[in-house]
Design a protein around this motif. Structure first.
Motif, PDB file in Angstrom:
ATOM      1  N   ASP A   1      -0.954 -20.500  85.065  1.00 55.95           N
ATOM      2  CA  ASP A   1      -0.950 -19.064  85.346  1.00 55.95           C
ATOM      3  C   ASP A   1      -0.536 -18.255  84.122  1.00 55.95           C
ATOM      4  OD1 ASP A   1      -1.740 -19.535  87.956  1.00 55.95           O
ATOM      5  OD2 ASP A   1       0.316 -19.517  88.747  1.00 55.95           O
ATOM      6  N   ASP A   2       0.255 -18.879  83.247  1.00 57.01           N
ATOM      7  CA  ASP A   2       0.694 -18.191  82.034  1.00 57.01           C
ATOM      8  C   ASP A   2      -0.293 -18.356  80.886  1.00 57.01           C
ATOM      9  OD1 ASP A   2       1.066 -20.855  81.474  1.00 57.01           O
ATOM     10  OD2 ASP A   2       3.176 -20.681  80.902  1.00 57.01           O
ATOM     11  N   GLY A   3      -1.409 -19.050  81.145  1.00 59.19           N
ATOM     12  CA  GLY A   3      -2.447 -19.212  80.132  1.00 59.19           C
ATOM     13  C   GLY A   3      -2.430 -20.542  79.420  1.00 59.19           C
ATOM     14  N   ASN A   4      -1.396 -21.358  79.646  1.00 60.23           N
ATOM     15  CA  ASN A   4      -1.315 -22.622  78.913  1.00 60.23           C
ATOM     16  C   ASN A   4      -2.427 -23.584  79.314  1.00 60.23           C
ATOM     17  OD1 ASN A   4      -0.285 -25.214  80.463  1.00 60.23           O
ATOM     18  ND2 ASN A   4       0.769 -23.462  81.407  1.00 60.23           N
ATOM     19  N   ILE A   5      -2.825 -24.421  78.375  1.00 57.10           N
ATOM     20  CA  ILE A   5      -3.874 -25.421  78.589  1.00 57.10           C
ATOM     21  C   ILE A   5      -3.240 -26.807  78.617  1.00 57.10           C
ATOM     22  CG2 ILE A   5      -5.971 -26.465  77.620  1.00 57.10           C
ATOM     23  CD1 ILE A   5      -6.357 -23.605  78.719  1.00 57.10           C
ATOM     24  N   VAL A   6      -3.693 -27.630  79.531  1.00 56.05           N
ATOM     25  CA  VAL A   6      -3.137 -28.974  79.668  1.00 56.05           C
ATOM     26  C   VAL A   6      -3.586 -29.867  78.523  1.00 56.05           C
ATOM     27  CG1 VAL A   6      -2.941 -28.848  82.176  1.00 56.05           C
ATOM     28  CG2 VAL A   6      -5.050 -29.749  81.133  1.00 56.05           C
ATOM     29  N   ASP A   7      -2.881 -30.963  78.393  1.00 60.75           N
ATOM     30  CA  ASP A   7      -3.193 -31.959  77.380  1.00 60.75           C
ATOM     31  C   ASP A   7      -4.377 -32.808  77.818  1.00 60.75           C
ATOM     32  OD1 ASP A   7      -2.429 -32.951  74.861  1.00 60.75           O
ATOM     33  OD2 ASP A   7      -1.506 -34.689  75.778  1.00 60.75           O
ATOM     34  N   GLY A   8      -4.318 -33.299  79.064  1.00 64.87           N
ATOM     35  CA  GLY A   8      -5.361 -34.193  79.537  1.00 64.87           C
ATOM     36  C   GLY A   8      -5.621 -34.057  81.021  1.00 64.87           C
ATOM     37  N   VAL A   9      -6.822 -34.424  81.433  1.00 61.96           N
ATOM     38  CA  VAL A   9      -7.189 -34.465  82.849  1.00 61.96           C
ATOM     39  C   VAL A   9      -7.576 -35.895  83.199  1.00 61.96           C
ATOM     40  CG1 VAL A   9      -7.936 -32.058  82.980  1.00 61.96           C
ATOM     41  CG2 VAL A   9      -9.583 -33.804  82.328  1.00 61.96           C
ATOM     42  N   VAL A  10      -7.328 -36.265  84.458  1.00 60.36           N
ATOM     43  CA  VAL A  10      -7.579 -37.630  84.891  1.00 60.36           C
ATOM     44  C   VAL A  10      -7.899 -37.638  86.380  1.00 60.36           C
ATOM     45  CG1 VAL A  10      -5.127 -38.093  85.408  1.00 60.36           C
ATOM     46  CG2 VAL A  10      -6.658 -40.001  84.798  1.00 60.36           C
ATOM     47  N   ASP A  11      -8.720 -38.580  86.798  1.00 58.52           N
ATOM     48  CA  ASP A  11      -8.989 -38.784  88.219  1.00 58.52           C
ATOM     49  C   ASP A  11      -7.648 -38.901  88.934  1.00 58.52           C
ATOM     50  OD1 ASP A  11      -9.462 -40.057  90.735  1.00 58.52           O
ATOM     51  OD2 ASP A  11     -11.388 -40.772  90.007  1.00 58.52           O
ATOM     52  N   SER A  12      -7.437 -38.111  89.977  1.00 54.98           N
ATOM     53  CA  SER A  12      -6.132 -38.088  90.647  1.00 54.98           C
ATOM     54  C   SER A  12      -5.726 -39.461  91.168  1.00 54.98           C
ATOM     55  CB  SER A  12      -6.132 -37.062  91.787  1.00 54.98           C
ATOM     56  OG  SER A  12      -7.174 -37.326  92.701  1.00 54.98           O
ATOM     57  N   ALA A  13      -6.696 -40.319  91.465  1.00 54.18           N
ATOM     58  CA  ALA A  13      -6.374 -41.670  91.931  1.00 54.18           C
ATOM     59  C   ALA A  13      -5.773 -42.519  90.814  1.00 54.18           C
ATOM     60  CB  ALA A  13      -7.621 -42.339  92.482  1.00 54.18           C
ATOM     61  N   LYS A  14      -5.977 -42.075  89.564  1.00 52.24           N
ATOM     62  CA  LYS A  14      -5.456 -42.828  88.423  1.00 52.24           C
ATOM     63  C   LYS A  14      -4.292 -42.109  87.741  1.00 52.24           C
ATOM     64  CE  LYS A  14     -10.019 -44.836  87.503  1.00 52.24           C
ATOM     65  NZ  LYS A  14     -11.122 -44.959  86.516  1.00 52.24           N
ATOM     66  N   ALA A  15      -3.740 -41.119  88.423  1.00 48.84           N
ATOM     67  CA  ALA A  15      -2.636 -40.339  87.854  1.00 48.84           C
ATOM     68  C   ALA A  15      -1.326 -41.090  88.017  1.00 48.84           C
ATOM     69  CB  ALA A  15      -2.573 -38.970  88.515  1.00 48.84           C
ATOM     70  N   ASN A  16      -1.157 -42.116  87.217  1.00 48.53           N
ATOM     71  CA  ASN A  16       0.029 -42.964  87.344  1.00 48.53           C
ATOM     72  C   ASN A  16       0.643 -43.268  85.977  1.00 48.53           C
ATOM     73  OD1 ASN A  16      -1.930 -44.644  86.300  1.00 48.53           O
ATOM     74  ND2 ASN A  16      -2.138 -45.885  88.148  1.00 48.53           N
ATOM     75  N   GLY A  17       0.493 -42.330  85.038  1.00 50.71           N
ATOM     76  CA  GLY A  17       0.966 -42.575  83.684  1.00 50.71           C
ATOM     77  C   GLY A  17       2.402 -42.165  83.423  1.00 50.71           C
ATOM     78  N   GLY A  18       3.113 -41.735  84.459  1.00 53.03           N
ATOM     79  CA  GLY A  18       4.501 -41.341  84.268  1.00 53.03           C
ATOM     80  C   GLY A  18       4.680 -39.895  83.858  1.00 53.03           C
ATOM     81  N   TYR A  19       3.583 -39.153  83.771  1.00 50.96           N
ATOM     82  CA  TYR A  19       3.665 -37.742  83.407  1.00 50.96           C
ATOM     83  C   TYR A  19       4.024 -36.884  84.624  1.00 50.96           C
ATOM     84  CZ  TYR A  19       1.029 -39.214  79.251  1.00 50.96           C
ATOM     85  OH  TYR A  19       0.609 -39.840  78.101  1.00 50.96           O
ATOM     86  N   LYS A  20       4.360 -35.633  84.344  1.00 49.97           N
ATOM     87  CA  LYS A  20       4.544 -34.645  85.404  1.00 49.97           C
ATOM     88  C   LYS A  20       3.176 -33.998  85.621  1.00 49.97           C
ATOM     89  CE  LYS A  20       7.189 -30.513  86.667  1.00 49.97           C
ATOM     90  NZ  LYS A  20       8.197 -29.517  86.195  1.00 49.97           N
ATOM     91  N   TYR A  21       2.513 -34.373  86.703  1.00 52.59           N
ATOM     92  CA  TYR A  21       1.128 -33.935  86.912  1.00 52.59           C
ATOM     93  C   TYR A  21       1.054 -32.579  87.593  1.00 52.59           C
ATOM     94  CZ  TYR A  21      -0.349 -38.611  85.535  1.00 52.59           C
ATOM     95  OH  TYR A  21      -0.570 -39.764  84.823  1.00 52.59           O
ATOM     96  N   ARG A  22      -0.032 -31.878  87.308  1.00 50.86           N
ATOM     97  CA  ARG A  22      -0.322 -30.622  88.015  1.00 50.86           C
ATOM     98  C   ARG A  22      -1.699 -30.739  88.659  1.00 50.86           C
ATOM     99  NH1 ARG A  22      -1.708 -26.047  83.401  1.00 50.86           N
ATOM    100  NH2 ARG A  22       0.370 -26.629  82.694  1.00 50.86           N
ATOM    101  N   TYR A  23      -1.893 -29.934  89.697  1.00 52.16           N
ATOM    102  CA  TYR A  23      -3.134 -29.971  90.457  1.00 52.16           C
ATOM    103  C   TYR A  23      -3.607 -28.535  90.681  1.00 52.16           C
ATOM    104  CZ  TYR A  23      -1.556 -34.735  91.340  1.00 52.16           C
ATOM    105  OH  TYR A  23      -1.117 -36.032  91.192  1.00 52.16           O
ATOM    106  N   SER A  24      -4.897 -28.398  90.979  1.00 54.99           N
ATOM    107  CA  SER A  24      -5.455 -27.062  91.204  1.00 54.99           C
ATOM    108  C   SER A  24      -6.547 -27.129  92.271  1.00 54.99           C
ATOM    109  CB  SER A  24      -6.048 -26.506  89.912  1.00 54.99           C
ATOM    110  OG  SER A  24      -6.781 -25.316  90.147  1.00 54.99           O
ATOM    111  N   ALA A  25      -6.570 -26.117  93.143  1.00 59.09           N
ATOM    112  CA  ALA A  25      -7.618 -26.033  94.166  1.00 59.09           C
ATOM    113  C   ALA A  25      -8.984 -25.833  93.528  1.00 59.09           C
ATOM    114  CB  ALA A  25      -7.314 -24.882  95.124  1.00 59.09           C
TER     115      ALA A  25
END
Length: 431
Positions: free
Chosen positions: A96-120
């Protein structure tokens, strides 16, 4: 009256012969570039690898800093609609503040230990942001520019994601930098302290996330990347489009402040860091002696230096590479940080003295842009020969042993080598 005429004739003949010799040299160099089968081989192998978008076959994530460096090659083999969709994903999960994420990944594989974000706006996908970096926003804008240049598809700029167009969202990403990653003291971009363009803090622990130990600093890589992104944005936006800010003036200010605060004229190199809340290193450690290759390369690409300075930077990169048997101009930093100063990354490993074609290869275009084509060709070949001999594109190489490290199918290296050859071939076609 005869002597002046004779002198004039002699000067004219000298200039003519010198000009003729230069043309002959350029022609011979162009012929060598066009006929070098190794360049064909490396481009063909790169294209074979660029059928996917993740950083490498051993990774699940698509990282924007990597994608930005192989999008040109991707567009040679992938449908432009597929590449466009991938770019739009980063805008669909923009903060919402304009920042861009580092990486995107299939949510089923989101297990890298990062703090994940999601969007509708992006169902089925997760994303994460490496918060010690300050280059995701710039990388995305640069990638969009490459896409528009190669496809002619300007409609992406007016695509609406939520309530905003891509043009608006790119400006929002710049606004985020000025609000969250800006040093008023120096008038430059700030970020967490890392090695050159790296993404890991010095302190032990989870080094990719800002924490209570983070030391904020200003460096050349982030600021060069921002100026490149601003120039790319201004080059592709329609003339009638009213920007949120005078970005051209900001780019000029950043360049001036880089020259004032980071460029060390006497040493003809860039200062590694200017610290905002104290240095993470000991008082006896002279960090200014370290040569940062990646940030220096990006500064060249951003147009921060004169041709003479570029020649001096290049000589220093070559001198650093000559210190180790298996190094090229991709040798990240020289000398590496000692373990006592950077316990999170040992000397001669990863970004602390590893050899990364991912950045060394970018210098080739910089050299070509400044007319240093002979040097560009000579410095590209060791990287090409190594990739061919190793039968793969590796993340980085140990400069002491020559051993390849990381993913054996690193798309960043493939993309950068593809682009480097392309820049040489384009010059050769004109000469």
């Amino acid at each position: 009256m005869k002597r002046p005429l004779l002198l004039f004739s002699a000067v004219f003949c000298f200039l003519h012969l010198n000009s003729t010799a230069q043309v002959a040299d350029r022609t011979a160099l162009a012929k060598s570039i066009r006929s070098d089968s190794r360049l064909d081989t490396i481009q063909a192998r790169a294209i074979q690898l660029l059928t996917g978008f993740s950083a490498g076959t051993s990774y699940d994530e698509v990282w924007i800093r990597d994608f930005n460096t192989f999008i040109k090659g991707s567009l040679k083999i992938q449908p432009k609609e597929k590449v466009r969709t991938m770019l739009l994903m980063f805008f669909k999960i923009q903060g919402d503040d304009g920042n861009i994420v580092d990486g995107v990944v299939d949510s089923a594989k989101a297990n890298g230990g990062y703090k994940y974000r999601y969007s509708a706006l992006l169902p089925g996908w997760a994303a994460h942001k490496n918060t010690v970096e300050t280059d995701q926003e710039f990388s995305l804008v640069q990638a969009v520019k490459k896409y528009v240049d190669l496809t002619g598809d300007v409609s992406i700029l007016f695509e609406r994601v939520g309530a905003k167009t891509i043009l608006q969202r790119m400006e929002d990403s710049f606004a985020y930098i000025l609000k969250d990653r800006w040093s008023e003291k120096y008038g430059l971009v700030k970020g967490a302290t890392t090695v050159d363009w790296g993404d890991v803090q010095p302190e032990k622990g989870w080094g990719v996330a800002i924490n209570e130990h983070t030391k904020w600093s200003v460096d050349i890589y982030d600021n060069a990347m921002f100026v490149i992104a601003i120039n790319d944005f201004l080059a592709m936006k329609p003339k009638a489009y009213q920007t949120q800010k005078d970005w051209s003036a900001l780019a000029a200010t950043i360049k001036a402040n880089v020259r004032k605060h980071l460029w060390m004229s006497e040493a003809q190199k860039y200062r590694p860091h200017l610290y905002l809340n104290g240095s993470p290193f000991s008082k006896t450690f002279d960090e200014d002696k370290i040569l940062y290759s990646g940030g220096s390369v990006c500064a060249v690409l951003a147009g921060f230096n004169t041709k003479k300075e570029v020649e001096n930077i290049n000589r220093q990169l070559l001198a650093a590479a000559s210190k180790e048997k298996h190094a090229t101009i991709g040798f990240t930093v020289y000398p590496p940080y000692p373990e006592s100063e950077f316990p999170n990354m040992l000397p001669y490993s990863y970004q602390n003295g590893g050899d990364w074609t991912w950045f060394g290869g970018r210098m080739i275009k910089g050299l070509v842009d400044y007319g240093l084509v002979k040097e560009a060709y000579a410095e590209l070949i060791p990287m090409v020969d190594r990739a061919i001999a190793r039968k793969g594109f590796y993340e980085w190489y140990n400069v002491q042993t020559g051993e390849p490290k990381g993913s054996g199918d690193f798309r960043g290296e493939a993309g950068v080598l593809f682009d480097a050859v392309e820049s040489l071939r384009q010059w050769a076609a004109k000469n």
